[in-house]
Design a protein around this motif. Structure first.
Motif, mmCIF file in Angstrom:
data_model
loop_
_atom_site.group_PDB
_atom_site.id
_atom_site.type_symbol
_atom_site.label_atom_id
_atom_site.label_comp_id
_atom_site.label_asym_id
_atom_site.label_seq_id
_atom_site.Cartn_x
_atom_site.Cartn_y
_atom_site.Cartn_z
ATOM 1 N N GLY A 121 -21.664 18.357 -14.764
ATOM 2 C CA GLY A 121 -22.352 19.554 -15.214
ATOM 3 C C GLY A 121 -21.403 20.677 -15.592
ATOM 4 N N LEU A 122 -20.154 20.576 -15.163
ATOM 5 C CA LEU A 122 -19.178 21.656 -15.411
ATOM 6 C C LEU A 122 -18.323 21.425 -16.645
ATOM 7 N N VAL A 123 -18.126 20.163 -17.017
ATOM 8 C CA VAL A 123 -17.177 19.867 -18.098
ATOM 9 C C VAL A 123 -17.893 19.335 -19.330
ATOM 10 N N SER A 124 -17.196 19.353 -20.466
ATOM 11 C CA SER A 124 -17.790 18.787 -21.691
ATOM 12 C C SER A 124 -17.005 17.568 -22.168
ATOM 13 N N HIS A 125 -16.177 17.000 -21.324
ATOM 14 C CA HIS A 125 -15.450 15.780 -21.675
ATOM 15 C C HIS A 125 -16.006 14.607 -20.854
ATOM 16 N N PRO A 126 -15.603 13.380 -21.192
ATOM 17 C CA PRO A 126 -16.139 12.230 -20.457
ATOM 18 C C PRO A 126 -15.666 12.209 -19.002
ATOM 19 N N VAL A 127 -16.556 11.747 -18.129
ATOM 20 C CA VAL A 127 -16.250 11.627 -16.708
ATOM 21 C C VAL A 127 -16.358 10.157 -16.305
ATOM 22 N N ILE A 128 -15.252 9.621 -15.745
ATOM 23 C CA ILE A 128 -15.292 8.257 -15.198
ATOM 24 C C ILE A 128 -15.467 8.390 -13.696
ATOM 25 N N ALA A 129 -16.558 7.848 -13.166
ATOM 26 C CA ALA A 129 -16.848 7.973 -11.742
ATOM 27 C C ALA A 129 -16.415 6.718 -10.998
ATOM 28 N N VAL A 130 -15.711 6.900 -9.874
ATOM 29 C CA VAL A 130 -15.252 5.773 -9.055
ATOM 30 C C VAL A 130 -15.831 5.923 -7.653
ATOM 31 N N PRO A 131 -16.813 5.104 -7.302
ATOM 32 C CA PRO A 131 -17.316 5.158 -5.924
ATOM 33 C C PRO A 131 -16.316 4.523 -4.972
ATOM 34 N N THR A 132 -16.199 5.054 -3.755
ATOM 35 C CA THR A 132 -15.321 4.396 -2.781
ATOM 36 C C THR A 132 -16.162 3.889 -1.609
ATOM 37 N N SER A 133 -15.562 2.983 -0.858
ATOM 38 C CA SER A 133 -16.267 2.403 0.286
ATOM 39 C C SER A 133 -16.122 3.260 1.531
ATOM 40 N N VAL A 134 -15.621 4.486 1.355
ATOM 41 C CA VAL A 134 -15.441 5.377 2.508
ATOM 42 C C VAL A 134 -16.807 5.799 3.044
ATOM 43 N N GLY A 135 -17.002 5.669 4.342
ATOM 44 C CA GLY A 135 -18.261 6.029 4.976
ATOM 45 C C GLY A 135 -18.613 4.990 6.022
#
Lengths: 248, 248, 248, 248, 248, 248, 248, 248
Positions: free
Chosen positions: A187-201
């Protein structure tokens, strides 16, 4: 290129046997060549996934790659294995937190570029994946800026750095637990965002499933997702995009 | 209380039969009474879950409740059913969006309270659940302030209203899709947050599972979760907390 | 506050540079300050999640917190790590079963409060999570009463203590296996119930999923749920509610 | 910008009240403005998710957007609703297969660009999602080339068009059932691949879960994934990348 | 056969007791005999699943089998256990990568057959399962050709060998991660394809679930699937089919 | 029995052909006969699962059964279908809530038995499943006592009837939502408890999965579980047990 | 009983204090007493779940039980722990395969009963669970007959013993992998079948989920299911049923 | 073939342009040709998946196929659509239960073959899938024998027909609910078994997941599995195998 070969056959300058090889290898090289060219031109090293390979296997593969004067990037490699390889190949560099061992034939050629990839992570437990991403992007010749420990539960930590993040070419956003960071960044940027989920938790996190689903369902546009803990994959996508931006 | 009854038996002021009834009903009333008292004293109406009940069933239950001079709250009731009931019981009020039909024996007695419950929702598609929560809390005698369409993909919409949210007694935070809003709210406020996942979304949302897992794994403290789409349940918890704060 | 700063700029009593800092920090401190105040005023210590952190990391964080005279609570810390930290910081206290290491700058100030949090657990195997909850609440300055081994398969054990549980401000109900205890407690009390599923069980328990689903689907009202094995989270919610009740 | 405002306050050229508004709106516009600018400059229209909204709601939103002279893109809108809107706003265009209704204030300005986005889909049943992607990208001002029905079970159909696909800036690869197409494409091209799983299939497809998992686990690098059936999201990511390449 | 026995009873050539045994054993042998005959005639050895069995148990079972002059195939057996058995039974052969220990009473009788089973695997990490399949088929007397490391992300590696694969009787296709290889192979060949998902991968692979679903949902016809990592099962099916082709 | 046949062959009192038939049918009738006998002796009617069958199919099956003078029980049959069948077979009885249509050749013979099956259900929404169980048991000749709406959220409702429940031979306990009732009942009684999860609920109930897991993980001993909504199955198990108790 | 107490109060033969205790304990003993009586009368020992308990904890619990002259059954106890306990309490018996340690105050009193429980298991890998069931039933005083290794893939092994299985009072049927055995047994017998899924298997077995679902969906009537690997629970249910049959 | 083309280029008998086309089409026809040949030679019709296609789409596809004189098989086609197509193409045949519409250019040529495919199904509810399989195999020119309603809960129904099943070339075994039938069949026969899970069932069946897992985990060897309800796929695999046996 096919035409060249055929013409040479017509002219008799190459034998049918040679032509067959060339055409066969054409097919073969058709993809391999692109690969090679891309790698050479763009400085993308050949990548070895270290997990589950023996030190011997890794060494024989990396020597084959080096023989072609390609750079080498080995991911998911333990410190113990890395040390054994470094004894034989001291020209390599080991990044402990990132669990990456690499060798570059040439100096970074991206010093004079202004663009950079923003690597964000939500918490300190995500650092390992974040560093895998950051080092991967750096070894592939991109500028990287790190924005670590900017999870959404303390949103001001992120907002304070919004401007610098917004000016990146592309963001790689790494988060475990509830994995909400990419939505806010998106919501803050206008460039592409690659999301990486981690197994932390723990518990209902189900080894990263929670963060993965969060990211796939993001209400923000411009977000795409890679596999759980796949810092390398996140960076690889970002590098491809960053190159497009530079080359454009 | 048991001692009272026994003493009366000893004194002969009540018969054994009476004592048996009282002791039996003691057990029984032990919980039922508390229930009754709580409901009367706190203005918590009896609640009827409307889904799957016929108009006839609902009317017979609500008349039984009204006979005890208790308030009545009917949730998950369609407009069609509500209309039929209103023909017989025009003293009821129907909230269409919230799908709630209710009747209060007395005026709201919470006018002079300053405290309020903040009801937040991420997107306009979550409105139905949000209104179920808001109307439930209002009918139960609490002040409510609505903060709608403040999803994390446009974080400034939320931050602009942070102060007013922070001053609430308790927040009910409703979100579908990736369900990230409670984490951000949890980092902004110092009061309890009740998170309500909604089934809004598609694909890997799996009918609210995504938002549910997100909320359970929140990295912010002070968040607890109710069932998917359970706006009523979210509000009910908030009402209990709001009363404690007022009574305290 | 913004108005103050602007007025001072108008009056020339502060420079533009100073105003910029203040306004910038306003944003920043806007949340951080609240945080600090809340923690100081309410005696909520800063919390460190010990799992996955080295002894060195933990010591450096806790010393930073102590420097601000804040209390420190470290959860999920093994006996081995705790011992090493105690050698350097003997002023800390270690609760072995709860796996909590903590330090409080001041004495408990809640001695003169009548209210208490009820911590219930279903079986002896849930004790670890229950103690994490109980010690957390105590370190945060709340009175706690423990009701352990009151699982629903021997319902009289619970009913015998119903009165004392009913008089608590809030209940934290911990259960593994089928996780049915919160539903029964929710029907007995008129205060909020925080349900904590545990991973205790085997087979179709699926590491706590069974208890988690049970609690989310409870037919009793007034129950909200935190993550599997999250005794700390359960207690944190209860502490926030207990403070509201006391402060009210 | 903040400095400008402050200076004007210092100079007395604006009142404190004006400055407050500006600073407040600065915050607010901080994100909204970027948004606006981006949209204007890049021709990205405001997007309305049509599903679950009434014709009246959609019309009131689109009129608000048009008032700001922004383009409008409405996704997931049924033919029936579209027809009703077209009666009031005949200036809109409806793409039936894509279920998209849109209006552009200006002509396409991307005619003179050579770059294009490749939209691939595996089977004819994926056409709906593919067209949602293709029309989205076109309305956002990008060139699009469609490669439909190139599923992996007849690999030559894909290979025949490999060259034209390889020359795209970015690929959006849409597949249901086993979702294997992105892996093969990822191995053929050196640009980023956005993978879109569809819910096409039956049985162990589990409404798109099968294709989603396949894409997340792809052995090819350079692939990132969006939600099931999210053709719009796939295109949006591709548009952001395509712009970077053009702007670069 | 039943008639024979009955006739002998009628003739008095066997006693009732004998007849009872024969008829009982008829039932029993009804299936066991077929089993025996099939094994003898077709050279299918008796199979022992080694995992979870002690060396003593395995030895006693294999000696029972050898006593009937049947071949023996032991799968999922560790090197350590195999060594201990080889000390007692040096006539056995151990295939380390395949984790198979076997003994054949006779020489391979399939040398003069032209047909062969194609065993394909996607990556080097799938080798263990691929070798379990290959060795199983070989021990059962079939010709095997191995096509390893032909994953879809480098499709030319597969296409280069298409002809040789097409000429096999049946293919066993082994793949982990996204498991797309069988779909591509299924489109290239006109013989049956047995797909074997492996647990190779991480994150959203969920221990082979991803590859399993991919294979079950394949858009190519002529593919059937066995359990995750079940190289033996894949080969067993192929052997049955290969025999039919030879016998036909 | 086999001996008899063989002896007759030896004696020549039956031909080989006859013996073959008898021995063949022995096997066959071996199970079928037991079946018949059991049904006749115990009054267990043949059962037709009505869902997905046409009126014509059901009529032809029931007439075949009636021809053998067996009782008939048709489950999961809609009122509409039942009415059509009743026109042809007015001797049948239809239980609307239970969705059962049945016919008994004889009067109930269990009037003089003291034992009874306790059928409990948690809420009014579980009534349909409860009645399927109750009517099934009654049609099969057992005494049934109903204990409805005794869910754990109001535990006194259950405890008030504990004695009468404890004196049953066996309990069938039906519950949806969190499904906690069997655990509490299991702790109160010393006879077997058959637990029937229902699909009543919403959200994280996942169509009965929640209640199913709860029951499988019950901490009380003496509980076994049947499929979701399988009121018939629950009753069938109870009937078998009740018969054992009576016959014992 | 309540009436007795009240009468005594009325008569003055007991004090109010005594009556209060009695009535309180009435509640309490109401369930506890039944429990005790049941255990004494029926020879059901108190059961300790050994997993996760220390040797010290187990010893202190078992001594408390023995003090009441109750039998003791400890399940899921390792050989190592058992040996340590046997040093202190040599009067106990350890069943290694079943992982059960037990002590009985009296000799088996069920010698003169004809009835028996049939314990079946599909494969040798299910033996551990089968023995947990068999030993549990024996310690609880029932006759047990074991039918091991009768899995459905060699159906004649089961059919050969059908008669003896049919004559049991109740069957406990244990199976892993695909868990099909209970369905076949359910079709062969007319007594209740308790199905116990085991976690034996790999891959798509998902730790027993496969067998669990199979058993819950059985097309045979008269089957109910307990938790994965719960041999104890399967036997406990069977014992309750067997007692009913004997007592009946 | 490549050599031929090259030789002709060398000889000058074809132009470079012609050679380019041939080599390009070689690739293309490489697979397409095989496909064509296979279909013609083996009588495998082209298959159209009817679900989700309009009558117009289906007609245009089938006319394209008929133009090449290929047979046509349309699966998953409703009676309504079939009727509309039959009006235009009365030469087609519609099998209502199987939901298959087909046309064959030539008479069956498999009359003189002895081999047959056994199609088994567990219950009458599986008939639709079974008929899809049976008709598919018949249209593809194979002999089929049907063994319906032979579910494992009445094992003798299956055993009675064991011999005839054993003599088939290959079995397609269809089952819903617990899906145990393939395991039993797999133990009875020595030919390959293709298992088809169906979505028949309710509750914990989870739309066929239960049967699917059962079949994948079968303890019998020689079983492979296709997607839920995929009768066509099961038959297609069987046809390939049956051809091998005949051709062999």
């Amino acid at each position: 290129m096919m035409e060249d070969i055929l013409r040479k056959v017509q002219e008799g300058s190459i034998s049918i046997e040679e032509a067959k090889n060339k055409l066969a290898s054409y097919e073969d090289l058709g993809f391999a060549k692109v690969d090679h060219h891309r790698k050479k031109r763009q400085g993308i090293p050949e990548v070895i996934y270290g997990e589950g390979k023996t030190v011997e296997q890794i060494i024989s593969i990396l020597e084959a790659i080096k023989a072609k004067e390609n750079d080498v990037l080995i991911t998911r490699i333990s410190e113990e294995k890395a040390k054994q390889i470094l004894e034989v190949h001291p020209e390599f560099t080991f990044e402990k937190l990132a669990q990456i061992l690499y060798w570059k034939s040439t100096k970074n050629t991206n010093e004079n570029s202004d663009g950079y990839i923003a690597i964000l992570c939500a918490g300190t437990s995500d650092l390992k994946v974040a560093e895998e991403a950051a080092v991967t992007a750096e070894v592939m010749g991109c500028n990287v800026r790190r924005f670590y420990d900017v999870g959404v539960a303390g949103i001001h930590r992120l907002l304070d750095q919004a401007k610098e993040i917004q000016q990146a070419t592309v963001s790689v956003v790494i988060a475990g637990m509830e994995g909400a960071l990419p939505s806010v960044v998106g919501g803050l940027v206008s460039h592409p965002v690659i999301a990486v989920p981690t197994s932390v938790g723990y518990g209902a996190n189900f080894k990263g499933l929670s963060a993965l689903l969060t990211m796939l369902n993001s209400c923000a546009s411009g977000i795409s997702v890679v596999n759980i803990d796949n810092g390398f994959g996140g960076a690889y996508n970002a590098v491809l995009i960053d190159r497009l931006a530079r080359k454009g």
